[in-house]
Design a protein around this motif. Structure first.
Motif, PDB file in Angstrom:
ATOM      1  N   PHE A  95       1.037  -1.452  -0.516  1.00 51.84           N
ATOM      2  CA  PHE A  95      -0.090  -0.343  -0.377  1.00 51.84           C
ATOM      3  C   PHE A  95       0.974   0.978  -0.087  1.00 51.84           C
ATOM      4  CE2 PHE A  95      -3.373  -2.362   0.257  1.00 51.84           C
ATOM      5  CZ  PHE A  95      -2.993  -3.312   0.991  1.00 51.84           C
ATOM      6  N   LEU A  96       1.327   1.456  -1.435  1.00 52.49           N
ATOM      7  CA  LEU A  96       2.614   2.371  -1.413  1.00 52.49           C
ATOM      8  C   LEU A  96       1.499   3.783  -0.944  1.00 52.49           C
ATOM      9  CD1 LEU A  96       5.040   1.452  -3.384  1.00 52.49           C
ATOM     10  CD2 LEU A  96       5.328   2.200  -1.949  1.00 52.49           C
ATOM     11  N   HIS A  97       0.821   3.993  -1.558  1.00 52.23           N
ATOM     12  CA  HIS A  97       0.373   5.545  -1.055  1.00 52.23           C
ATOM     13  C   HIS A  97       0.318   5.978   0.085  1.00 52.23           C
ATOM     14  CE1 HIS A  97      -2.538   2.083  -1.240  1.00 52.23           C
ATOM     15  NE2 HIS A  97      -3.107   3.273  -0.434  1.00 52.23           N
ATOM     16  N   HIS A  98       0.562   4.626   1.472  1.00 53.86           N
ATOM     17  CA  HIS A  98       0.679   5.221   2.771  1.00 53.86           C
ATOM     18  C   HIS A  98       2.694   5.492   2.465  1.00 53.86           C
ATOM     19  CE1 HIS A  98      -3.241   4.714   4.298  1.00 53.86           C
ATOM     20  NE2 HIS A  98      -3.457   3.664   3.993  1.00 53.86           N
ATOM     21  N   ALA A  99       2.856   5.213   2.239  1.00 55.06           N
ATOM     22  CA  ALA A  99       4.449   5.416   2.304  1.00 55.06           C
ATOM     23  C   ALA A  99       5.476   6.487   2.573  1.00 55.06           C
ATOM     24  CB  ALA A  99       5.914   4.208   1.073  1.00 55.06           C
ATOM     25  N   ASN A 100       5.669   7.181   3.103  1.00 52.11           N
ATOM     26  CA  ASN A 100       5.649   8.861   3.460  1.00 52.11           C
ATOM     27  C   ASN A 100       7.153   8.511   2.317  1.00 52.11           C
ATOM     28  OD1 ASN A 100       7.675   9.065   4.639  1.00 52.11           O
ATOM     29  ND2 ASN A 100       7.371   8.652   6.448  1.00 52.11           N
ATOM     30  N   GLY A 101       7.695   9.714   1.665  1.00 51.39           N
ATOM     31  CA  GLY A 101       8.305  10.579   0.721  1.00 51.39           C
ATOM     32  C   GLY A 101       9.601  10.180   1.393  1.00 51.39           C
ATOM     33  N   GLU A 102       9.776   9.957   3.016  1.00 49.91           N
ATOM     34  CA  GLU A 102      10.945  10.302   3.622  1.00 49.91           C
ATOM     35  C   GLU A 102      11.411   8.448   2.781  1.00 49.91           C
ATOM     36  OE1 GLU A 102      12.415  13.030   4.023  1.00 49.91           O
ATOM     37  OE2 GLU A 102      14.662  11.577   4.154  1.00 49.91           O
ATOM     38  N   GLU A 103      10.660   7.840   3.303  1.00 48.05           N
ATOM     39  CA  GLU A 103      11.103   6.202   3.544  1.00 48.05           C
ATOM     40  C   GLU A 103      12.075   6.184   2.060  1.00 48.05           C
ATOM     41  OE1 GLU A 103       7.797   4.126   7.409  1.00 48.05           O
ATOM     42  OE2 GLU A 103       7.995   3.715   4.918  1.00 48.05           O
ATOM     43  N   LEU A 104      10.377   6.773   1.208  1.00 49.29           N
ATOM     44  CA  LEU A 104      11.062   6.469  -0.199  1.00 49.29           C
ATOM     45  C   LEU A 104      12.172   6.843  -1.043  1.00 49.29           C
ATOM     46  CD1 LEU A 104       7.570   6.057  -2.942  1.00 49.29           C
ATOM     47  CD2 LEU A 104       9.861   5.000  -2.229  1.00 49.29           C
ATOM     48  N   ARG A 105      12.486   8.017  -0.231  1.00 48.54           N
ATOM     49  CA  ARG A 105      14.143   8.652  -0.581  1.00 48.54           C
ATOM     50  C   ARG A 105      15.352   7.653  -0.072  1.00 48.54           C
ATOM     51  NH1 ARG A 105      11.150  12.934  -0.590  1.00 48.54           N
ATOM     52  NH2 ARG A 105      11.139  13.442   1.766  1.00 48.54           N
ATOM     53  N   ARG A 106      14.911   7.034   1.285  1.00 48.47           N
ATOM     54  CA  ARG A 106      16.254   6.548   2.207  1.00 48.47           C
ATOM     55  C   ARG A 106      16.051   5.330   1.378  1.00 48.47           C
ATOM     56  NH1 ARG A 106      19.428   8.284   5.406  1.00 48.47           N
ATOM     57  NH2 ARG A 106      19.156   9.778   6.682  1.00 48.47           N
ATOM     58  N   ALA A 107      14.870   4.687   0.843  1.00 48.91           N
ATOM     59  CA  ALA A 107      15.348   3.445  -0.008  1.00 48.91           C
ATOM     60  C   ALA A 107      15.336   3.648  -0.884  1.00 48.91           C
ATOM     61  CB  ALA A 107      13.644   2.409  -0.248  1.00 48.91           C
ATOM     62  N   ILE A 108      15.656   4.947  -1.914  1.00 50.84           N
ATOM     63  CA  ILE A 108      16.457   4.907  -2.830  1.00 50.84           C
ATOM     64  C   ILE A 108      17.840   5.580  -2.978  1.00 50.84           C
ATOM     65  CG2 ILE A 108      16.017   6.312  -5.270  1.00 50.84           C
ATOM     66  CD1 ILE A 108      13.080   6.993  -4.880  1.00 50.84           C
ATOM     67  N   LEU A 109      18.462   6.075  -1.997  1.00 46.74           N
ATOM     68  CA  LEU A 109      19.139   6.088  -1.613  1.00 46.74           C
ATOM     69  C   LEU A 109      20.298   5.187  -1.827  1.00 46.74           C
ATOM     70  CD1 LEU A 109      20.607   9.245  -1.804  1.00 46.74           C
ATOM     71  CD2 LEU A 109      20.768   8.665   0.710  1.00 46.74           C
ATOM     72  N   GLU A 110      19.658   4.082  -0.384  1.00 45.44           N
ATOM     73  CA  GLU A 110      20.565   2.776  -0.227  1.00 45.44           C
ATOM     74  C   GLU A 110      20.268   1.754  -1.823  1.00 45.44           C
ATOM     75  OE1 GLU A 110      18.432   3.317   4.062  1.00 45.44           O
ATOM     76  OE2 GLU A 110      18.223   1.589   2.769  1.00 45.44           O
TER      77      GLU A 110
END
Lengths: 162, 211
Positions: A95-110
């Motif tokens: 349920f990605l619409h609940h994923a917050n932007g900060e979590e996503l940015r971390r995930a992309i950066l990692e």
């Protein structure tokens, strides 16, 4: 078209991409400046009618890879074989619409560099698979498989967090 | 009903990359199959979320500042004029001054809102309406993307007679602290609008009312 007409509208995109590669604002600025310098010098070799955006992104990436940060990023890269890929993770369960932007940015950066760059060019820059393949000098098939894996990694990362 | 769509097919379709001859069958299947349609929606949602997340600057990697390029000083100085990469901590008044002084103040030169609005697409993690200004004393002159506090912000250049007004639109745009210019800020549709210019305050309020 002149170099300026082609290159200037891309400055925000190039900076944003550089920011994601280097992880640091000043290095990103340096990287974009260096890219523009190289592109300007090499503009004579750019063939009209081919894809300018892919061309200049390729210059930025090659410049990054030979920088100290870039060398370190690639040295730490685990070698993974694209062909061994098996699709995994069901997007439905997320349920990605609940994923917050900060979590996503971390995930992309990692993400390892080779996955991060494909994901950013395809999803952030909205490049076609062909453009991504030109910008990264890899076959289109590798673009699709890396993209699938990059997204799967991001999804898994978000899931682990909850 | 046909066999379910493969994950790869759904992904390619969401990316707009599915081979043209496969599109009709795929779409037919999607109309009939809620499971595959659900997966497609999730895939598109992921793509959109990544896009929005990526257009906000990533968290800082904690690394000391390093300059490792040999300076190509002269060329760089020339380019620095061409390429004003907006500094992250610039106040809006500085940005307003810098942009107006620049040889290329805007990236898209257009008086047509129907050109400017789609130009922003894919460059910003939000969208906003650009009104028709024909019935007002204002004219749209062009647009670009700037960075304020590391966030992409829409920049519209609006003219009134010989005066140029900077209109910044973003998710978190600070009000400028300056006595050098007039400025008016407002919030609409969850976005902050800040107009800066050397015009009368009533002019900026009129611009606000036009938006």
């Amino acid at each position: 078209m002149t170099f300026e007409e082609l290159a200037m509208p891309l400055s925000a995109s190039l900076y944003n991409y550089a920011r994601w590669l280097t992880g640091e604002p000043h290095e990103a600025e340096d990287l974009v400046q260096e890219t523009y310098l190289k592109a300007l010098r090499g503009f004579a070799s750019f063939r009209e009618g081919t894809n300018f955006r892919a061309w200049i992104f390729r210059i930025l990436r090659n410049t990054f890879l030979t920088s100290r940060t870039g060398l370190r990023a690639t040295a730490m890269q685990p070698i993974e074989d694209d062909d061994q890929f098996v699709a995994e993770g069901d997007p439905e369960t997320i349920f990605l619409h609940h994923a917050n932007g900060e979590e996503l940015r971390r995930a992309i950066l990692e993400l390892p560099l080779e996955f991060r760059e494909v994901l950013l060019l395809a999803d952030m820059e909205n490049m076609s698979y062909r453009e991504v393949s030109e910008a990264l000098s890899i076959p289109v098939g590798t673009v699709t498989s890396r993209l699938t894996r990059a997204r799967a990694k991001v999804r898994r990362r978000i899931q682990e967090k909850r | 009903m046909n066999e379910h769509l493969s994950a790869q097919t759904i992904e390619s379709y969401a990316d707009g990359e599915l081979a043209a001859e496969r599109v009709p069958d795929t779409e037919e299947h999607l109309r009939e199959c809620a499971a595959c349609a659900g997966k497609l929606v999730a895939q598109m949602q992921l793509k959109r979320s990544i896009r929005e997340a990526a257009w906000t600057m990533p968290p800082h990697a904690f690394r000391p500042r390093r300059r490792w390029w040999p300076a190509v000083a002269a060329a760089a100085a020339v380019l620095a004029i061409l390429i004003a990469i907006p500094r992250s901590n610039s106040e809006l008044a500085d940005l307003h001054t810098t942009i107006l002084a620049s040889a290329n103040p805007v990236d898209v030169i257009s008086t047509d809102r129907h050109t400017v609005k789609p130009w922003f697409e894919g460059k910003l993690p939000f969208s906003f309406p650009i009104p028709e200004l024909a019935a007002t004393p204002f004219h749209l002159a062009g647009a670009r993307v700037v960075y304020v506090r590391e966030e992409p912000v829409a920049y519209l250049m609006v003219t009134k007679g010989a005066h140029r007004i900077s209109l910044f639109v973003g998710r978190d745009v600070p009000s400028p602290r300056t006595d050098a210019f007039e400025s008016v800020s407002w919030t609409r549709g969850g976005l902050r609008y800040v107009a800066v210019g050397d015009v009368a305050r009533t002019d900026l309020e009129a611009l606000r009312n036009a938006f």
